[in-house]
Design a protein around this motif. Structure first.
Motif, PDB file in Angstrom:
ATOM      1  N   GLU A  89       0.821  -1.215   0.000  1.00 19.45           N
ATOM      2  CA  GLU A  89       0.000   0.000   0.000  1.00 19.45           C
ATOM      3  C   GLU A  89       0.856   1.265   0.000  1.00 19.45           C
ATOM      4  O   GLU A  89       0.400   2.321  -0.441  1.00 19.45           O
ATOM      5  N   ASN A  90       2.093   1.180   0.486  1.00 16.92           N
ATOM      6  CA  ASN A  90       3.000   2.332   0.546  1.00 16.92           C
ATOM      7  C   ASN A  90       4.267   2.070  -0.259  1.00 16.92           C
ATOM      8  O   ASN A  90       5.328   2.597   0.057  1.00 16.92           O
ATOM      9  N   GLU A  91       4.145   1.277  -1.302  1.00 16.43           N
ATOM     10  CA  GLU A  91       5.319   0.798  -2.037  1.00 16.43           C
ATOM     11  C   GLU A  91       6.158   1.927  -2.616  1.00 16.43           C
ATOM     12  O   GLU A  91       7.387   1.939  -2.489  1.00 16.43           O
ATOM     13  N   LYS A  92       5.531   2.899  -3.220  1.00 15.15           N
ATOM     14  CA  LYS A  92       6.271   3.985  -3.857  1.00 15.15           C
ATOM     15  C   LYS A  92       7.112   4.746  -2.832  1.00 15.15           C
ATOM     16  O   LYS A  92       8.307   4.977  -3.036  1.00 15.15           O
ATOM     17  N   GLU A  93       6.484   5.126  -1.718  1.00 16.90           N
ATOM     18  CA  GLU A  93       7.201   5.873  -0.680  1.00 16.90           C
ATOM     19  C   GLU A  93       8.322   5.031  -0.077  1.00 16.90           C
ATOM     20  O   GLU A  93       9.409   5.538   0.191  1.00 16.90           O
ATOM     21  N   CYS A  94       8.053   3.733   0.128  1.00 16.66           N
ATOM     22  CA  CYS A  94       9.066   2.839   0.701  1.00 16.66           C
ATOM     23  C   CYS A  94      10.273   2.727  -0.212  1.00 16.66           C
ATOM     24  O   CYS A  94      11.424   2.827   0.242  1.00 16.66           O
ATOM     25  N   ARG A  95      10.021   2.520  -1.498  1.00 23.90           N
ATOM     26  CA  ARG A  95      11.138   2.375  -2.441  1.00 23.90           C
ATOM     27  C   ARG A  95      11.946   3.664  -2.537  1.00 23.90           C
ATOM     28  O   ARG A  95      13.169   3.632  -2.623  1.00 23.90           O
ATOM     29  N   GLU A  96      11.275   4.821  -2.512  1.00 26.84           N
ATOM     30  CA  GLU A  96      11.986   6.104  -2.523  1.00 26.84           C
ATOM     31  C   GLU A  96      12.825   6.275  -1.265  1.00 26.84           C
ATOM     32  O   GLU A  96      13.970   6.721  -1.328  1.00 26.84           O
ATOM     33  N   PHE A  97      12.269   5.906  -0.137  1.00 21.31           N
ATOM     34  CA  PHE A  97      12.972   6.023   1.147  1.00 21.31           C
ATOM     35  C   PHE A  97      14.227   5.153   1.142  1.00 21.31           C
ATOM     36  O   PHE A  97      15.295   5.589   1.561  1.00 21.31           O
ATOM     37  N   ILE A  98      14.108   3.936   0.632  1.00 23.57           N
ATOM     38  CA  ILE A  98      15.258   3.029   0.570  1.00 23.57           C
ATOM     39  C   ILE A  98      16.277   3.545  -0.446  1.00 23.57           C
ATOM     40  O   ILE A  98      17.484   3.542  -0.192  1.00 23.57           O
ATOM     41  N   ALA A  99      15.796   4.017  -1.611  1.00 25.41           N
ATOM     42  CA  ALA A  99      16.693   4.497  -2.666  1.00 25.41           C
ATOM     43  C   ALA A  99      17.477   5.729  -2.232  1.00 25.41           C
ATOM     44  O   ALA A  99      18.623   5.918  -2.646  1.00 25.41           O
ATOM     45  N   ASN A 100      16.886   6.560  -1.397  1.00 29.40           N
ATOM     46  CA  ASN A 100      17.576   7.763  -0.928  1.00 29.40           C
ATOM     47  C   ASN A 100      18.654   7.451   0.101  1.00 29.40           C
ATOM     48  O   ASN A 100      19.313   8.363   0.587  1.00 29.40           O
ATOM     49  N   GLY A 101      18.798   6.184   0.431  1.00 29.04           N
ATOM     50  CA  GLY A 101      19.834   5.793   1.385  1.00 29.04           C
ATOM     51  C   GLY A 101      19.465   6.072   2.824  1.00 29.04           C
ATOM     52  O   GLY A 101      20.320   6.089   3.703  1.00 29.04           O
ATOM     53  N   ASN A 102      18.181   6.311   3.077  1.00 33.57           N
ATOM     54  CA  ASN A 102      17.737   6.622   4.432  1.00 33.57           C
ATOM     55  C   ASN A 102      17.548   5.369   5.278  1.00 33.57           C
ATOM     56  O   ASN A 102      17.265   5.475   6.460  1.00 33.57           O
ATOM     57  N   PHE A 103      17.695   4.190   4.660  1.00 34.23           N
ATOM     58  CA  PHE A 103      17.404   2.964   5.398  1.00 34.23           C
ATOM     59  C   PHE A 103      18.444   1.907   5.097  1.00 34.23           C
ATOM     60  O   PHE A 103      18.738   1.627   3.949  1.00 34.23           O
ATOM     61  N   LYS A 104      18.986   1.349   6.149  1.00 37.28           N
ATOM     62  CA  LYS A 104      19.989   0.288   6.009  1.00 37.28           C
ATOM     63  C   LYS A 104      19.560  -0.980   6.739  1.00 37.28           C
ATOM     64  O   LYS A 104      20.353  -1.881   6.930  1.00 37.28           O
ATOM     65  N   GLY A 105      18.312  -1.064   7.163  1.00 45.63           N
ATOM     66  CA  GLY A 105      17.832  -2.190   7.950  1.00 45.63           C
ATOM     67  C   GLY A 105      17.593  -3.432   7.120  1.00 45.63           C
ATOM     68  O   GLY A 105      17.879  -3.476   5.925  1.00 45.63           O
ATOM     69  N   SER A 106      17.041  -4.428   7.793  1.00 44.62           N
ATOM     70  CA  SER A 106      16.871  -5.715   7.120  1.00 44.62           C
ATOM     71  C   SER A 106      15.465  -6.287   7.243  1.00 44.62           C
ATOM     72  O   SER A 106      15.258  -7.455   6.967  1.00 44.62           O
ATOM     73  N   SER A 107      14.494  -5.471   7.663  1.00 47.00           N
ATOM     74  CA  SER A 107      13.135  -6.001   7.785  1.00 47.00           C
ATOM     75  C   SER A 107      12.115  -4.898   7.539  1.00 47.00           C
ATOM     76  O   SER A 107      12.433  -3.709   7.620  1.00 47.00           O
ATOM     77  N   LEU A 108      10.908  -5.331   7.235  1.00 50.69           N
ATOM     78  CA  LEU A 108       9.833  -4.356   7.034  1.00 50.69           C
ATOM     79  C   LEU A 108       9.482  -3.652   8.340  1.00 50.69           C
ATOM     80  O   LEU A 108       9.116  -2.474   8.325  1.00 50.69           O
ATOM     81  N   THR A 109       9.621  -4.340   9.462  1.00 53.32           N
ATOM     82  CA  THR A 109       9.356  -3.717  10.766  1.00 53.32           C
ATOM     83  C   THR A 109      10.301  -2.546  10.977  1.00 53.32           C
ATOM     84  O   THR A 109       9.892  -1.455  11.388  1.00 53.32           O
ATOM     85  N   ALA A 110      11.583  -2.768  10.685  1.00 56.59           N
ATOM     86  CA  ALA A 110      12.582  -1.710  10.840  1.00 56.59           C
ATOM     87  C   ALA A 110      12.335  -0.580   9.833  1.00 56.59           C
ATOM     88  O   ALA A 110      12.527   0.600  10.155  1.00 56.59           O
ATOM     89  N   LEU A 111      11.884  -0.932   8.636  1.00 59.74           N
ATOM     90  CA  LEU A 111      11.571   0.083   7.624  1.00 59.74           C
ATOM     91  C   LEU A 111      10.416   0.970   8.096  1.00 59.74           C
ATOM     92  O   LEU A 111      10.479   2.194   7.980  1.00 59.74           O
ATOM     93  N   GLN A 112       9.370   0.344   8.636  1.00 62.47           N
ATOM     94  CA  GLN A 112       8.239   1.119   9.154  1.00 62.47           C
ATOM     95  C   GLN A 112       8.708   2.075  10.241  1.00 62.47           C
ATOM     96  O   GLN A 112       8.338   3.258  10.251  1.00 62.47           O
ATOM     97  N   ALA A 113       9.518   1.585  11.163  1.00 62.42           N
ATOM     98  CA  ALA A 113       9.996   2.420  12.270  1.00 62.42           C
ATOM     99  C   ALA A 113      10.849   3.572  11.746  1.00 62.42           C
ATOM    100  O   ALA A 113      10.704   4.711  12.210  1.00 62.42           O
ATOM    101  N   ALA A 114      11.723   3.298  10.789  1.00 67.50           N
ATOM    102  CA  ALA A 114      12.586   4.346  10.232  1.00 67.50           C
ATOM    103  C   ALA A 114      11.768   5.404   9.499  1.00 67.50           C
ATOM    104  O   ALA A 114      12.047   6.603   9.615  1.00 67.50           O
ATOM    105  N   MET A 115      10.750   4.973   8.766  1.00 72.18           N
ATOM    106  CA  MET A 115       9.914   5.938   8.047  1.00 72.18           C
ATOM    107  C   MET A 115       9.088   6.776   9.013  1.00 72.18           C
ATOM    108  O   MET A 115       8.904   7.977   8.805  1.00 72.18           O
ATOM    109  N   ARG A 116       8.603   6.160  10.100  1.00 65.27           N
ATOM    110  CA  ARG A 116       7.863   6.913  11.124  1.00 65.27           C
ATOM    111  C   ARG A 116       8.762   7.958  11.776  1.00 65.27           C
ATOM    112  O   ARG A 116       8.360   9.100  11.973  1.00 65.27           O
ATOM    113  N   LYS A 117       9.977   7.546  12.088  1.00 61.51           N
ATOM    114  CA  LYS A 117      10.935   8.455  12.731  1.00 61.51           C
ATOM    115  C   LYS A 117      11.271   9.619  11.796  1.00 61.51           C
ATOM    116  O   LYS A 117      11.332  10.770  12.223  1.00 61.51           O
ATOM    117  N   ALA A 118      11.477   9.320  10.517  1.00 59.52           N
ATOM    118  CA  ALA A 118      11.779  10.361   9.542  1.00 59.52           C
ATOM    119  C   ALA A 118      10.597  11.314   9.372  1.00 59.52           C
ATOM    120  O   ALA A 118      10.778  12.532   9.239  1.00 59.52           O
TER     121      ALA A 118
END
Length: 191
Positions: A89-118
């Motif tokens: 449901e948030n694929e576009k934003e997630c891929r942009e967030f990862i592509a911008n180098g804002n995320f180095k984690g290894s799970s969707l849980t960590a991705l959600q937390a990083a995006m919330r924090k950002a």
């Protein structure tokens, strides 16, 4: 007795091979880069859940348990299903967030937390220079300097003092003594 490398009919080499194969599969299943590819596990799961949710007969959009069983995904942990659906449901934003180098984690849980924090950090930056007006009401008309100020009757003031004393559990005698002290100090200062 012969030095044996067999354990109940299986050689240690075969067990090592099996262990390495399982480790490889586990890394693929639990590698964020692998699971969010177009044909990755979480992407495919999320798209399936999205379709099931859209065709759900329940008003809330919840997918009934029998539908999960029918489609063979009931054994997948509900948190994993939820994360996969969130990702799709948030694929576009997630891929942009990862592509911008804002995320180095290894799970969707960590991705959600990083995006919330950002998102919180972005919100804090946008409101940093602005004074908060929460709870503030803007007057419709500016009061004039010569306009009379609102007056309260003695009874209203006494009732307000009593109400505040009860609310704050303060003894009325203490308030009366404090008022008498303030009155005495003012009289001394005026003399």
């Amino acid at each position: 007795m012969k030095n044996s490398t067999a354990t109940s009919g299986t050689s240690i080499d075969a067990l090592v091979k099996e262990g390495k194969a399982l480790g490889s599969i586990w890394r693929q299943v639990n590698s964020l880069k692998q699971t969010i590819k177009e044909n990755g596990f979480d992407t495919r799961l999320g798209k399936l859940l999205q379709q099931l949710k859209a065709s759900s007969t329940v008003d809330s959009g919840q997918i009934p348990t029998h539908v999960l069983r029918t489609h063979g995904i009931q054994q997948i942990d509900r948190r994993r299903r939820s994360e996969a659906l969130w990702f799709v449901e948030n694929e576009k934003e997630c891929r942009e967030f990862i592509a911008n180098g804002n995320f180095k984690g290894s799970s969707l849980t960590a991705l959600q937390a990083a995006m919330r924090k950002a998102a919180k950090a972005d919100d804090a930056e946008t409101t940093e220079g602005e004074p908060s007006n929460v709870g503030q009401s803007e007057p419709t008309e500016q009061p004039k300097a010569d306009a009379p100020k609102q007056r309260y009757s003695k009874t209203a003031i006494v009732n307000a003092v009593i109400a505040q004393a009860e609310l704050n559990e303060v003894d009325l005698e203490e308030i009366i003594n404090d008022l008498l002290e303030v009155l005495a100090d003012r009289q001394k200062a005026a003399a």
